[in-house]
Enzyme design. Structure first.
Site, PDB file in Angstrom:
ATOM      1  N   SER A   1       0.805  -1.229   0.000  1.00 59.09           N
ATOM      2  CA  SER A   1       0.000   0.000   0.000  1.00 59.09           C
ATOM      3  C   SER A   1       0.839   1.282   0.000  1.00 59.09           C
ATOM      4  CB  SER A   1      -0.977   0.000   1.180  1.00 59.09           C
ATOM      5  OG  SER A   1      -1.910  -1.031   1.001  1.00 59.09           O
TER       6      SER A   1
ATOM      7  N   THR B   1      -6.089  -3.500   7.191  1.00 58.50           N
ATOM      8  CA  THR B   1      -6.055  -4.823   6.557  1.00 58.50           C
ATOM      9  C   THR B   1      -6.094  -5.902   7.638  1.00 58.50           C
ATOM     10  OG1 THR B   1      -4.923  -6.142   4.893  1.00 58.50           O
ATOM     11  CG2 THR B   1      -3.503  -4.805   6.315  1.00 58.50           C
TER      12      THR B   1
ATOM     13  N   LYS C   1     -10.197  -5.685   9.995  1.00 54.01           N
ATOM     14  CA  LYS C   1     -11.313  -5.056   9.269  1.00 54.01           C
ATOM     15  C   LYS C   1     -12.622  -5.056  10.065  1.00 54.01           C
ATOM     16  CE  LYS C   1      -9.340  -5.915   4.732  1.00 54.01           C
ATOM     17  NZ  LYS C   1      -9.537  -6.365   3.361  1.00 54.01           N
TER      18      LYS C   1
ATOM     19  N   ASN D   1     -18.342 -23.840  -0.683  1.00 58.04           N
ATOM     20  CA  ASN D   1     -17.294 -23.766   0.334  1.00 58.04           C
ATOM     21  C   ASN D   1     -16.993 -25.149   0.897  1.00 58.04           C
ATOM     22  OD1 ASN D   1     -15.497 -22.208   1.947  1.00 58.04           O
ATOM     23  ND2 ASN D   1     -16.856 -22.510   3.709  1.00 58.04           N
ATOM     24  N   ARG D   2     -15.719 -25.342   1.314  1.00 55.67           N
ATOM     25  CA  ARG D   2     -15.311 -26.625   1.907  1.00 55.67           C
ATOM     26  C   ARG D   2     -16.280 -26.995   3.036  1.00 55.67           C
ATOM     27  NH1 ARG D   2      -9.333 -26.510   4.194  1.00 55.67           N
ATOM     28  NH2 ARG D   2     -10.366 -25.082   5.630  1.00 55.67           N
ATOM     29  N   THR D   3     -16.595 -26.024   3.903  1.00 59.64           N
ATOM     30  CA  THR D   3     -17.603 -26.242   4.945  1.00 59.64           C
ATOM     31  C   THR D   3     -18.918 -25.663   4.430  1.00 59.64           C
ATOM     32  OG1 THR D   3     -15.826 -25.804   6.516  1.00 59.64           O
ATOM     33  CG2 THR D   3     -18.050 -25.923   7.426  1.00 59.64           C
ATOM     34  N   ALA D   4     -19.792 -26.552   3.942  1.00 60.99           N
ATOM     35  CA  ALA D   4     -21.018 -26.085   3.271  1.00 60.99           C
ATOM     36  C   ALA D   4     -21.865 -25.198   4.184  1.00 60.99           C
ATOM     37  CB  ALA D   4     -21.829 -27.285   2.800  1.00 60.99           C
TER      38      ALA D   4
ATOM     39  N   GLY E   1      -5.529 -11.257  -8.187  1.00 55.16           N
ATOM     40  CA  GLY E   1      -6.165 -10.109  -7.551  1.00 55.16           C
ATOM     41  C   GLY E   1      -5.273  -8.879  -7.397  1.00 55.16           C
TER      42      GLY E   1
HETATM   43  P1  ATR Z   1     -10.394 -14.788   4.096  1.00 52.69           P
HETATM   44  O1  ATR Z   1     -10.482 -13.565   4.948  1.00 52.69           O
HETATM   45  O2  ATR Z   1      -9.241 -14.797   3.156  1.00 52.69           O
HETATM   46  O3  ATR Z   1     -11.683 -15.080   3.410  1.00 52.69           O
HETATM   47  P2  ATR Z   1     -10.989 -16.850   6.001  1.00 52.69           P
HETATM   48  O4  ATR Z   1     -12.107 -16.052   6.564  1.00 52.69           O
HETATM   49  O5  ATR Z   1     -10.060 -17.554   6.946  1.00 52.69           O
HETATM   50  O6  ATR Z   1     -10.042 -15.970   5.090  1.00 52.69           O
HETATM   51  O7  ATR Z   1     -11.603 -17.898   4.964  1.00 52.69           O
HETATM   52  C1  ATR Z   1     -10.820 -18.829   4.290  1.00 52.69           C
HETATM   53  C2  ATR Z   1     -11.677 -19.554   3.270  1.00 52.69           C
HETATM   54  O8  ATR Z   1     -10.840 -20.449   2.522  1.00 52.69           O
HETATM   55  C3  ATR Z   1     -12.770 -20.407   3.860  1.00 52.69           C
HETATM   56  O9  ATR Z   1     -13.851 -20.407   2.969  1.00 52.69           O
HETATM   57  C4  ATR Z   1     -12.102 -21.790   3.944  1.00 52.69           C
HETATM   58  O10 ATR Z   1     -13.005 -22.858   3.953  1.00 52.69           O
HETATM   59  P3  ATR Z   1     -13.675 -23.364   5.338  1.00 52.69           P
HETATM   60  O11 ATR Z   1     -14.782 -22.410   5.641  1.00 52.69           O
HETATM   61  O12 ATR Z   1     -14.147 -24.727   5.046  1.00 52.69           O
HETATM   62  O13 ATR Z   1     -12.566 -23.332   6.369  1.00 52.69           O
HETATM   63  C5  ATR Z   1     -11.343 -21.775   2.651  1.00 52.69           C
HETATM   64  N1  ATR Z   1     -10.176 -22.685   2.606  1.00 52.69           N
HETATM   65  C6  ATR Z   1      -9.041 -22.622   3.331  1.00 52.69           C
HETATM   66  N2  ATR Z   1      -8.158 -23.565   2.948  1.00 52.69           N
HETATM   67  C7  ATR Z   1      -8.761 -24.267   1.939  1.00 52.69           C
HETATM   68  C8  ATR Z   1      -8.381 -25.366   1.117  1.00 52.69           C
HETATM   69  N3  ATR Z   1      -7.179 -25.960   1.251  1.00 52.69           N
HETATM   70  N4  ATR Z   1      -9.252 -25.799   0.177  1.00 52.69           N
HETATM   71  C9  ATR Z   1     -10.458 -25.210   0.037  1.00 52.69           C
HETATM   72  N5  ATR Z   1     -10.885 -24.165   0.784  1.00 52.69           N
HETATM   73  C10 ATR Z   1     -10.052 -23.708   1.720  1.00 52.69           C
END
Ligand code: ATR
Length: 277
Positions: free
Chosen positions: A17, A62, A66, A151-154, A239
């Protein structure tokens, strides 16, 4: 008189920044100082209050602050309220005004990459963390035809979309069998931090672009995965443009100065050279 600005985070050592804002200032002959400040974890509020007393004109915020910035701002823009997060603090006589330029930074970069607006597009987002929560209001404002969040965690994706009353929003796990073609795929998972592409059980059909919120010197794993799957007709981007454009939007709020696309492009090219990994 020199105006004082800073970015606060923890860690903050690698923040780009200061370089970006100095380029904006140089181009517009503004006298400003822009520092990076590593606020200790339990002293974010005290640090921000001290900077107000010292006469700072504006702050960027950052990770991981936030949400705290959102909580401490005396007043908030509507988009910061919706995002639940603040990345830009603007000095007012009544204290800090909190805004969020992450969403608008992403939208303007997506438009630059796609050469089109998001209106009527079908968008697929991977991830449901803080960054998706932050950008979702801005994406919805563009009135895309639909947004699906996988998302990994639905349950986390479900929880996120339940905050909105919008029938064009849907959610699932990463094991979802995607039923349709999407124009745009956005990777917002932290998988890129580990140098990985998120693991999907079924490959979605994508027609226009793959966009990674993460950035690096070289194309990310996710971008390489997209190139290999979809070929050269589907654009790919990281990004870095979003980073420069969210900074430009903050700078515009602080100084009421318009930052041109040409300047944004040249700063982005310089930054690419500066990235070491
Ligand atoms: P950010 O502020 O960058 O969004 P975060 O709030 O920690 O960071 O979120 C990380 C995201 O990346 C989440 O959606 C996480 O999935 P989970 O909700 O299941 O934890 C996802 N994530 C992290 N590592 C991952 C991986 N190896 N494969 C797929 N998704 C991943």
């Amino acid at each position: 008189m020199t105006d004082h600005f800073a970015v606060l985070g923890n860690p903050i050592k690698h923040s780009l920044s200061p370089f970006i804002h100095q380029q904006f200032a140089q181009q517009h002959s503004h006298e400003l100082e822009y520092e990076k400040i590593e606020a200790p974890v339990d002293e974010f509020k005290a640090t921000v209050e001290k900077l107000y007393e010292q006469g700072y004109s504006g702050l960027n915020v950052t990770l991981p602050y936030k949400l705290e910035a959102h909580a401490l701002a005396e007043s908030l823009s509507e988009r910061a309220m919706l995002a639940g997060a603040v990345n830009t603090l603007i000095r007012t006589d009544q204290g800090w005004y909190g805004d969020n330029t992450d969403g608008i930074g992403l939208i303007s970069d997506l438009e630059a990459v796609l050469g089109d607006t998001l209106n009527s597009m079908h968008i697929l987002i991977l991830g449901a963390g803080g960054s998706v929560q932050g950008i979702l209001p801005a994406l919805l404002e563009q009135q895309p035809a639909s947004i699906h969040i996988a998302n990994r965690t639905a349950a986390k994706a479900e929880q996120l979309i339940n905050q909105y009353d919008d029938e064009n929003l849907s959610a699932s796990g990463l094991d979802f069998k995607f039923p349709q073609m999407y124009d745009l795929l956005i990777n917002a998972t932290a998988a890129s931090l580990d140098g990985e592409a998120p693991a999907l059980a079924h490959t979605p059909l994508i027609s226009s672009a793959c966009y990674d919120l993460f950035y690096a010197a070289k194309p990310t794993e996710f971008m390489q995965w997209g190139k290999q799957l979809y070929g050269p007709k589907v654009k790919s981007s990281d990004g870095l443009g979003m980073l420069v454009r969210q900074a430009a939007a903050s700078y515009e709020l602080w100084t009421e100065t318009y930052i041109s696309d040409e300047l944004i492009d040249s700063i982005q090219a310089e930054l690419r050279q500066k990235l070491t990994r």
